[in-house]
Design a protein around this motif. Structure first.
Motif, PDB file in Angstrom:
ATOM      1  N   ASP A  10     -13.359  -2.629  -1.822  1.00 31.04           N
ATOM      2  CA  ASP A  10     -12.670  -3.887  -1.546  1.00 31.04           C
ATOM      3  C   ASP A  10     -11.584  -3.751  -0.489  1.00 31.04           C
ATOM      4  O   ASP A  10     -10.829  -4.704  -0.244  1.00 31.04           O
ATOM      5  N   ALA A  11     -11.499  -2.592   0.152  1.00 30.88           N
ATOM      6  CA  ALA A  11     -10.599  -2.367   1.285  1.00 30.88           C
ATOM      7  C   ALA A  11      -9.178  -2.864   1.042  1.00 30.88           C
ATOM      8  O   ALA A  11      -8.655  -3.714   1.781  1.00 30.88           O
ATOM      9  N   PRO A  12      -8.503  -2.358   0.026  1.00 31.05           N
ATOM     10  CA  PRO A  12      -7.114  -2.780  -0.188  1.00 31.05           C
ATOM     11  C   PRO A  12      -6.229  -2.294   0.954  1.00 31.05           C
ATOM     12  O   PRO A  12      -6.542  -1.312   1.633  1.00 31.05           O
ATOM     13  N   ARG A  13      -5.135  -2.977   1.160  1.00 34.38           N
ATOM     14  CA  ARG A  13      -4.203  -2.603   2.214  1.00 34.38           C
ATOM     15  C   ARG A  13      -3.087  -1.755   1.617  1.00 34.38           C
ATOM     16  O   ARG A  13      -2.523  -2.101   0.571  1.00 34.38           O
ATOM     17  N   LEU A  14      -2.761  -0.651   2.258  1.00 33.05           N
ATOM     18  CA  LEU A  14      -1.636   0.169   1.812  1.00 33.05           C
ATOM     19  C   LEU A  14      -0.363  -0.664   1.887  1.00 33.05           C
ATOM     20  O   LEU A  14      -0.039  -1.213   2.946  1.00 33.05           O
ATOM     21  N   SER A  15       0.346  -0.775   0.766  1.00 38.62           N
ATOM     22  CA  SER A  15       1.509  -1.656   0.730  1.00 38.62           C
ATOM     23  C   SER A  15       2.795  -0.942   0.332  1.00 38.62           C
ATOM     24  O   SER A  15       3.848  -1.581   0.235  1.00 38.62           O
ATOM     25  N   GLY A  16       2.734   0.358   0.106  1.00 36.50           N
ATOM     26  CA  GLY A  16       3.949   1.094  -0.236  1.00 36.50           C
ATOM     27  C   GLY A  16       3.651   2.550  -0.519  1.00 36.50           C
ATOM     28  O   GLY A  16       2.519   2.912  -0.853  1.00 36.50           O
ATOM     29  N   ILE A  17       4.654   3.382  -0.349  1.00 36.75           N
ATOM     30  CA  ILE A  17       4.547   4.806  -0.678  1.00 36.75           C
ATOM     31  C   ILE A  17       5.679   5.145  -1.636  1.00 36.75           C
ATOM     32  O   ILE A  17       6.848   4.828  -1.384  1.00 36.75           O
ATOM     33  N   GLN A  18       5.310   5.762  -2.759  1.00 34.80           N
ATOM     34  CA  GLN A  18       6.309   6.180  -3.741  1.00 34.80           C
ATOM     35  C   GLN A  18       6.860   7.536  -3.314  1.00 34.80           C
ATOM     36  O   GLN A  18       6.135   8.526  -3.275  1.00 34.80           O
ATOM     37  N   GLU A  54       0.723   2.870  -3.093  1.00 32.68           N
ATOM     38  CA  GLU A  54       0.560   1.529  -3.647  1.00 32.68           C
ATOM     39  C   GLU A  54      -0.284   0.676  -2.707  1.00 32.68           C
ATOM     40  O   GLU A  54      -0.223   0.836  -1.476  1.00 32.68           O
ATOM     41  N   PHE A  55      -1.044  -0.262  -3.302  1.00 36.97           N
ATOM     42  CA  PHE A  55      -1.950  -1.111  -2.521  1.00 36.97           C
ATOM     43  C   PHE A  55      -1.720  -2.580  -2.863  1.00 36.97           C
ATOM     44  O   PHE A  55      -1.184  -2.915  -3.935  1.00 36.97           O
ATOM     45  N   ASP A  56      -2.122  -3.451  -1.948  1.00 39.67           N
ATOM     46  CA  ASP A  56      -1.810  -4.872  -2.110  1.00 39.67           C
ATOM     47  C   ASP A  56      -2.605  -5.546  -3.222  1.00 39.67           C
ATOM     48  O   ASP A  56      -2.313  -6.700  -3.568  1.00 39.67           O
ATOM     49  N   ASP A  57      -3.584  -4.870  -3.822  1.00 33.77           N
ATOM     50  CA  ASP A  57      -4.284  -5.446  -4.968  1.00 33.77           C
ATOM     51  C   ASP A  57      -3.617  -5.059  -6.292  1.00 33.77           C
ATOM     52  O   ASP A  57      -4.139  -5.333  -7.374  1.00 33.77           O
ATOM     53  N   GLY A  58      -2.455  -4.401  -6.187  1.00 29.37           N
ATOM     54  CA  GLY A  58      -1.715  -3.999  -7.378  1.00 29.37           C
ATOM     55  C   GLY A  58      -2.048  -2.613  -7.899  1.00 29.37           C
ATOM     56  O   GLY A  58      -1.398  -2.122  -8.823  1.00 29.37           O
ATOM     57  N   SER A  59      -3.030  -1.960  -7.318  1.00 27.48           N
ATOM     58  CA  SER A  59      -3.419  -0.630  -7.788  1.00 27.48           C
ATOM     59  C   SER A  59      -2.493   0.440  -7.200  1.00 27.48           C
ATOM     60  O   SER A  59      -1.834   0.235  -6.174  1.00 27.48           O
ATOM     61  N   VAL A  60      -2.473   1.571  -7.860  1.00 25.71           N
ATOM     62  CA  VAL A  60      -1.663   2.713  -7.441  1.00 25.71           C
ATOM     63  C   VAL A  60      -2.494   3.979  -7.589  1.00 25.71           C
ATOM     64  O   VAL A  60      -3.198   4.154  -8.595  1.00 25.71           O
ATOM     65  N   ILE A  61      -2.442   4.824  -6.604  1.00 29.51           N
ATOM     66  CA  ILE A  61      -3.045   6.154  -6.713  1.00 29.51           C
ATOM     67  C   ILE A  61      -1.902   7.150  -6.800  1.00 29.51           C
ATOM     68  O   ILE A  61      -1.177   7.374  -5.818  1.00 29.51           O
ATOM     69  N   VAL A 119      15.474   5.567   5.388  1.00 29.16           N
ATOM     70  CA  VAL A 119      14.299   4.773   5.765  1.00 29.16           C
ATOM     71  C   VAL A 119      13.935   3.805   4.644  1.00 29.16           C
ATOM     72  O   VAL A 119      13.748   4.196   3.499  1.00 29.16           O
ATOM     73  N   ARG A 120      13.807   2.547   5.019  1.00 28.03           N
ATOM     74  CA  ARG A 120      13.369   1.515   4.074  1.00 28.03           C
ATOM     75  C   ARG A 120      11.876   1.241   4.205  1.00 28.03           C
ATOM     76  O   ARG A 120      11.160   1.089   3.223  1.00 28.03           O
ATOM     77  N   GLN A 121      11.395   1.195   5.446  1.00 27.04           N
ATOM     78  CA  GLN A 121       9.998   0.838   5.711  1.00 27.04           C
ATOM     79  C   GLN A 121       9.489   1.768   6.804  1.00 27.04           C
ATOM     80  O   GLN A 121      10.017   1.783   7.911  1.00 27.04           O
ATOM     81  N   ILE A 122       8.468   2.557   6.469  1.00 27.90           N
ATOM     82  CA  ILE A 122       8.031   3.579   7.420  1.00 27.90           C
ATOM     83  C   ILE A 122       7.214   2.973   8.558  1.00 27.90           C
ATOM     84  O   ILE A 122       7.341   3.391   9.705  1.00 27.90           O
ATOM     85  N   GLY A 140       5.229  -3.345   6.681  1.00 29.02           N
ATOM     86  CA  GLY A 140       4.468  -3.616   5.472  1.00 29.02           C
ATOM     87  C   GLY A 140       4.323  -2.452   4.533  1.00 29.02           C
ATOM     88  O   GLY A 140       3.677  -2.584   3.482  1.00 29.02           O
ATOM     89  N   VAL A 141       4.916  -1.307   4.858  1.00 29.49           N
ATOM     90  CA  VAL A 141       4.806  -0.123   3.985  1.00 29.49           C
ATOM     91  C   VAL A 141       6.203   0.424   3.705  1.00 29.49           C
ATOM     92  O   VAL A 141       6.696   1.322   4.410  1.00 29.49           O
ATOM     93  N   PRO A 142       6.887  -0.105   2.675  1.00 31.60           N
ATOM     94  CA  PRO A 142       8.207   0.423   2.316  1.00 31.60           C
ATOM     95  C   PRO A 142       8.100   1.755   1.589  1.00 31.60           C
ATOM     96  O   PRO A 142       7.056   2.091   1.027  1.00 31.60           O
ATOM     97  N   LEU A 143       9.191   2.511   1.622  1.00 33.51           N
ATOM     98  CA  LEU A 143       9.305   3.755   0.864  1.00 33.51           C
ATOM     99  C   LEU A 143      10.177   3.467  -0.351  1.00 33.51           C
ATOM    100  O   LEU A 143      11.333   3.056  -0.208  1.00 33.51           O
ATOM    101  N   SER A 144       9.647   3.688  -1.551  1.00 33.08           N
ATOM    102  CA  SER A 144      10.329   3.241  -2.768  1.00 33.08           C
ATOM    103  C   SER A 144      11.694   3.891  -2.948  1.00 33.08           C
ATOM    104  O   SER A 144      12.634   3.265  -3.424  1.00 33.08           O
TER     105      SER A 144
END
Length: 251
Positions: A143-151, A186-193, A103-106, A109-113
């Motif tokens: 600021d409602a960031p958009r989920l942009s990736g999952i590590q 990962e989120f589209d504002d560059g932040s990571v949880i 899987v590349r993208q679940i 807009g949300v790829p799996l690293s």
């Protein structure tokens, strides 16, 4: 007085033609369900025939109908994946997958690293979790960031369970492609949880991690993370292990 029906020559010919057609119909091969069209999503060869159960250890492979239904769900989710050849391990016959998906993208807009390899039903559960729980939870952060990736860590890997303390641990669900490890979001504002131990700080990061962990228990039968044992302090382990009575392990 009882009467008998008399067949006319034309009616006789019609009955004979019908009987011949019925016999031909009985000789036709049974119809098989047509796999869903995943053009634009799935890449790779069409699904191979179901291999023997020995190829996938103690886990039975999906039958054709279940696999087709799962792939249809992935198409509706917008999952981007590649169907790989069957996986096995010459040194451990209890490991393997009949129909592995990389899987590349679940969801869009949300790829799996890690581009992990998993069974289709594991991918499907991950897709529903991402779409129905993770993305809405991200919208509630400041600021409602958009989920942009999952590590992600590994999906399929041939190994025994870790962190159980048993002398002879059982085979991990990773060995069947029925598990996935999540290290961060990962989120589209560059932040990571990142997934990590948290101590009731009241932060949004802590709330998001708790929400992710709690909702995963609605779709996976096992959820382990920080606090379950030292082996899971830096990731969430999600799997679809089957247990008696539908019991789930959420720690």
């Amino acid at each position: 007085m009882r009467t008998r029906a008399v067949l006319t020559p034309a009616l006789t010919l019609a009955v004979m033609a019908w009987a011949a057609g019925a016999a031909a119909q009985d000789e036709r091969p049974p119809l098989r369900p047509t796999p869903p069209d995943t053009t634009g999503q799935m890449q790779g060869p069409p699904a191979p025939p179901s291999p023997s159960a020995a190829l996938v250890g103690v886990d039975a492979p999906e039958d054709d109908q279940d696999f087709a239904a799962c792939r249809l769900a992935l198409s509706l989710l917008g999952t981007s994946y590649t169907l790989l050849p069957p996986q096995s391990d010459a040194d451990d016959p209890d490991c393997g997958m009949a129909r592995p998906l990389q899987v590349r993208q679940i969801i869009p807009g949300v790829p799996l690293s890690g581009e992990p390899v998993m069974r289709c039903d594991t991918v499907r559960a991950l897709g529903f979790w991402t779409r129905d729980f993770l993305r809405p939870a991200a919208a509630l952060l400041d600021d409602a960031p958009r989920l942009s990736g999952i590590q992600t860590g590994p999906g399929y890997t041939c190994r025994a369970r870790i962190g159980t303390g048993a002398d002879q641990p059982k085979q991990s669900e990773h060995a069947y492609g029925s598990a996935i490890d999540i290290a961060g979001f990962e989120f589209d504002d560059g932040s990571v949880i990142a997934v990590e131990p948290r101590t009731d700080s009241g932060s949004q990061e802590e709330s998001f991690q708790r929400a992710a962990r709690g909702t995963a228990c609605l779709l996976f039968t096992t959820v382990l993370g920080p606090g379950a044992n030292a082996a899971h302090d830096n990731h969430l382990h999600l799997d679809l292990a089957s247990r008696n009575g539908g019991w789930r392990l959420c720690e």
